[in-house]
Design a protein around this motif. Structure first.
Motif, mmCIF file in Angstrom:
data_model
loop_
_atom_site.group_PDB
_atom_site.id
_atom_site.type_symbol
_atom_site.label_atom_id
_atom_site.label_comp_id
_atom_site.label_asym_id
_atom_site.label_seq_id
_atom_site.Cartn_x
_atom_site.Cartn_y
_atom_site.Cartn_z
ATOM 1 N N GLU A 74 0.848 -1.192 0.000
ATOM 2 C CA GLU A 74 0.000 0.000 0.000
ATOM 3 C C GLU A 74 0.888 1.248 0.000
ATOM 4 O O GLU A 74 0.563 2.255 -0.648
ATOM 5 N N MET A 102 2.847 1.624 -3.357
ATOM 6 C CA MET A 102 1.933 2.178 -4.380
ATOM 7 C C MET A 102 1.793 3.675 -4.202
ATOM 8 O O MET A 102 1.759 4.438 -5.170
ATOM 9 N N ALA A 161 -1.219 10.587 -7.549
ATOM 10 C CA ALA A 161 -1.665 10.425 -6.163
ATOM 11 C C ALA A 161 -2.914 11.242 -5.816
ATOM 12 O O ALA A 161 -3.802 10.741 -5.121
ATOM 13 N N PHE A 211 -13.099 3.661 -4.036
ATOM 14 C CA PHE A 211 -12.863 2.249 -3.754
ATOM 15 C C PHE A 211 -14.134 1.655 -3.161
ATOM 16 O O PHE A 211 -14.828 2.308 -2.383
ATOM 17 N N PHE A 260 -6.642 9.148 -4.529
ATOM 18 C CA PHE A 260 -6.120 7.775 -4.573
ATOM 19 C C PHE A 260 -5.221 7.528 -3.372
ATOM 20 O O PHE A 260 -5.337 6.507 -2.678
ATOM 21 N N VAL A 320 -6.226 4.550 -0.877
ATOM 22 C CA VAL A 320 -5.631 3.229 -1.139
ATOM 23 C C VAL A 320 -4.987 2.657 0.121
ATOM 24 O O VAL A 320 -5.039 1.448 0.355
ATOM 25 N N GLU A 332 -6.779 0.163 2.562
ATOM 26 C CA GLU A 332 -7.281 -1.127 2.088
ATOM 27 C C GLU A 332 -7.090 -2.279 3.093
ATOM 28 O O GLU A 332 -8.036 -2.966 3.454
ATOM 29 N N THR A 333 -5.858 -2.487 3.512
ATOM 30 C CA THR A 333 -5.575 -3.661 4.341
ATOM 31 C C THR A 333 -6.354 -3.610 5.654
ATOM 32 O O THR A 333 -6.972 -4.597 6.064
ATOM 33 N N LEU A 351 -10.585 -0.489 -6.562
ATOM 34 C CA LEU A 351 -10.747 0.802 -7.226
ATOM 35 C C LEU A 351 -11.790 0.630 -8.313
ATOM 36 O O LEU A 351 -11.613 -0.185 -9.218
ATOM 37 N N ARG A 362 -5.138 -9.139 5.105
ATOM 38 C CA ARG A 362 -6.494 -8.647 4.822
ATOM 39 C C ARG A 362 -7.574 -9.692 5.076
ATOM 40 O O ARG A 362 -8.758 -9.357 5.032
ATOM 41 N N THR A 393 5.018 -4.634 -3.621
ATOM 42 C CA THR A 393 5.235 -3.554 -4.591
ATOM 43 C C THR A 393 3.937 -2.850 -4.995
ATOM 44 O O THR A 393 3.717 -1.706 -4.633
ATOM 45 N N ALA A 394 3.034 -3.555 -5.700
ATOM 46 C CA ALA A 394 1.840 -2.863 -6.192
ATOM 47 C C ALA A 394 0.698 -3.840 -6.448
ATOM 48 O O ALA A 394 0.915 -5.035 -6.662
ATOM 49 N N ALA A 438 -4.919 -1.863 -8.466
ATOM 50 C CA ALA A 438 -5.401 -0.482 -8.367
ATOM 51 C C ALA A 438 -4.367 0.503 -8.880
ATOM 52 O O ALA A 438 -4.712 1.549 -9.444
ATOM 53 N N PHE A 439 -3.095 0.179 -8.686
ATOM 54 C CA PHE A 439 -2.040 1.094 -9.138
ATOM 55 C C PHE A 439 -2.041 1.224 -10.653
ATOM 56 O O PHE A 439 -1.880 2.317 -11.201
ATOM 57 N N LEU A 479 -5.242 3.137 -11.745
ATOM 58 C CA LEU A 479 -5.193 4.565 -11.432
ATOM 59 C C LEU A 479 -4.639 5.377 -12.596
ATOM 60 O O LEU A 479 -5.066 6.513 -12.839
ATOM 61 N N MET A 481 10.887 2.754 -7.924
ATOM 62 C CA MET A 481 11.401 1.647 -7.104
ATOM 63 C C MET A 481 12.592 0.922 -7.723
ATOM 64 O O MET A 481 13.143 0.031 -7.108
#
Lengths: 433, 433
Positions: free
Chosen positions: A15, A18, A28, A34, A118, A122, A125-126, A323, B160, B198-199, B202-203, B206, B221
């Motif tokens: 998260e 991202m 961003a 969401f 976003f 975002v 989420e978790t 999303l 989650r 990493t992602a 949703a990334f 977006l 990254m």
């Protein structure tokens, strides 16, 4: 436990990466929506119950990156300095709508709708999924057990079978789903769930005889207490119990053997001894099916542990947080456009949604209706989304008692077949307009 | 989260009413021995893995009744004033022995032995069971997944799907059971578990295109990052990824579809593009069976979520905490005598126990041996109980890395058939002497 610590690291690493990527790309601040929903109910279930709303709102208010959180992220190179600076100032400033806690849900129901940039949306989420996936699994199982138990009270006693903090949330979710009390003391303190309990077999074994143990318990807790009668020999224990307590003995508990047959024998024995008001509580690996099977037995209450805290076969309910729309441009008023991935077997349905339950003229629910716009209050439509957070301010916090009452009302509204214990399909169709 | 709050109310109501009863009867100071064990392994499992030791010892040190806890108990009439006064002074002063964290266990293994007065030992029951039942369920599932994955790294990403605090403990237990990393940031901070990620889709959604998203991620990254390639079309995404990153691209992640077939196609495509060192990570409803089925696919790492945090069908492992012996009298040196209930179907085996694993001359485990006395270090016997608490002082705290290493060693010692994925019986017999 009064916990005012940060909830911000109860979050998946990705998260925040991202977020870093979106700060880098400039995307961003794009306004985004969401939605949390379940693609399906757990196998064989006819409805689900939303739970976790109150806990999520509390944790959202504590979603802050303080020195401790930022130092960890920095020391471990999780994100870059620009992202750290952004997180240091983080306050959710968007809007959240959600199904009321205790409400029934079906496949595709937009249980939670989060609208903001976003970046700010975002990273929730978790945490949102953890809370709702756990609590809704428990409340959904509890609701079925409540239906099976009818008017007889259910006691939640599964703390020992789940993580020590899940136990507190499970007691709360069970209460929402219709349980009367819990064994968990922290659930009493933190959430106001009524707690109860008397003694285990160890208490009897500690003393030189069952008689000594019963005598001590009765003197200390009064004749209204519940005596556990299956440590050695049930018939002898019941005789001893009534001899010591008199016919005012509150209850006896049976924790082993054939619970129905034993309850029948104990009822007859209690009645013969004049203890006609003494209740019989049964415990021991009960679930909704065994509760239903005991409907004809002279039982006055059920204690449920393992099956409750493990969601009776469905310890999680597969809610996802996707999303579904984002602005065409970076301006705050840029129009939203639907987005959806096309991954094999995991399609999502783009676009912001509104949901209502359609009721027939007798007030029975007949469909879950999902609209791409607010349908206002059409005739026979009960709107399901209520404001939870408005421009960053929590506005939808309720008591657990309100959620429990909503559960009672929503279940009363479901068609009769929804409450059958047998495996089935979702009791209401979800209609997307 | 650095949590120094009290753990004392993470406890069943009846533990404290039993305490009240025992204070009343005078039996509270009787020296007692409680043991934690499982009557059986989860259906079809061949061994279990002990986990939770380190967390339990930490929570034991915070098991204190302060003003907040005592006020709750008093205001709600949970126990009487005499009991409140006793709790205010509570410090566990007894001894605890336990299986090392990460150790294998079998039916009847005395995983934890708690010796103290009845009063001080009984009230630890709920907390001890919550911690060990949860963490051992996760570590046991993780251990099987590790066996299935062989040398390929496993990534824990189930936060989650479980309660937000269970998620932290699950990441820790998975690491003990052989996982390489976790997505959970709090597990990184609190327990030192390596984190990664990493992602998500949703990334990609977006941004205006997948290309924009990949470009932002790579710039932000570095080329060593993992790109998620299944949002729209895998083949096109892989082509774009290598075009942008070059052959040094770290990894691609596939989260949907037929993972084995897709991985094979992606490997061929990556190789054809010269990206022979780019790794392939697969995620999406994996469990030990699907991991094993992917053994022949060109996969370099597995991400596991739901099945890990729900114990892959066994979200709890049925550990119980039973009084097995107590002193004949109240004096501190009164001899212990075994006690056991006779409840139907739930017998317990009285008496304090010692346990060792018997190894054959090749160092392979052949039996779990349980003795009514300390067998000292017999030839071919590896003692399993280690001191955890000595006269109230924690002496057995270890790092999670030590527990992980013990897991590796204990699994290496098990007979080959223990590591088969098929349903089976306990891999070692438990022999009671």
């Amino acid at each position: 436990m009064s916990d005012d610590s940060s909830s911000a690291l109860l979050t998946d690493h990705y998260e925040l990466t991202m977020l870093q990527g979106a700060l880098h790309s400039g995307a961003a601040p794009r306004r985004s929506v969401f939605e949390m929903f379940a693609r399906r109910l757990p196998e064989g279930r006819r409805y689900g119950i939303v739970s976790g709303t109150g806990r999520f709102l509390d944790l959202l208010e504590r979603f802050r990156f303080g020195t401790g959180e930022l130092d960890f992220l920095s020391d471990n190179g999780v994100v870059d300095d620009r992202t750290l600076a952004w997180l240091a100032d983080y306050r959710f400033s968007g809007n959240v709508w959600g199904y009321g806690e205790g409400e029934a849900y079906f496949p595709g129901s937009p249980i939670l709708v989060v609208e903001g940039t976003f970046a700010e949306a975002v990273i929730l989420e978790t945490l949102a999924l953890s809370v709702y996936n756990h609590d809704s699994a428990i409340a959904s199982a509890a609701s079925r057990m409540s239906a099976a138990a009818g008017d007889r009270p259910l006691i939640e006693m599964g703390s020992r079978r789940t993580h020590e903090r899940s136990a507190v949330a499970a007691a709360r979710a069970a209460y929402v789903g219709g349980f009367a009390t819990s064994s968990n003391l922290e659930a009493g303190r933190t959430h106001g769930v009524p707690t109860g309990g008397t003694a285990a077999h160890a208490f009897t074994l500690l003393h030189d005889s069952e008689r000594h143990a019963f005598k001590a318990q009765l003197e200390s807790m009064g004749t209204g207490t519940t005596l556990l009668v299956d440590t050695f020999d049930v018939e002898r224990a019941v005789a001893t119990a009534v001899e010591l307590a008199g016919p005012e003995l509150g209850a006896v508990r049976i924790d082993s053997g054939d619970l129905g047959a034993t309850a029948s024998r104990v009822r007859a024995q209690l009645d013969a001894l004049g203890a006609t008001g003494t209740r019989i509580v049964v415990t021991g690996d009960l679930d909704e099916y065994s509760i239903l099977a005991l409907a004809v037995a002279p039982v006055d209450g059920y204690g449920v542990g393992t099956s409750l805290v493990t969601g009776s076969g469905a310890p999680t309910v597969s809610l996802v947080y996707k999303l579904v729309a984002r602005a065409r441009g970076l301006e705050p008023d840029a129009p939203l456009e639907p987005v959806a991935k096309r991954s094999v077997g995991k399609p999502s349905r783009g676009g912001r949604k509104w949901a209502s339950r359609r009721l027939d003229d007798k007030g029975t629910a007949v469909a879950e209706e999902v609209f791409p716009h607010d349908p206002s209050s059409g005739v026979g439509l009960r709107p399901l989304l209520r404001p939870l957070v408005s421009e960053g301010v929590v506005v939808g916090q309720e008591s657990v008692h309100d959620a429990r009452e909503r559960h009672r009302a929503t279940v009363a509204e479901l068609p009769e077949q929804a409450l059958r214990m047998s495996r089935g399909e979702a009791a209401l169709p979800t209609v997307f307009h």
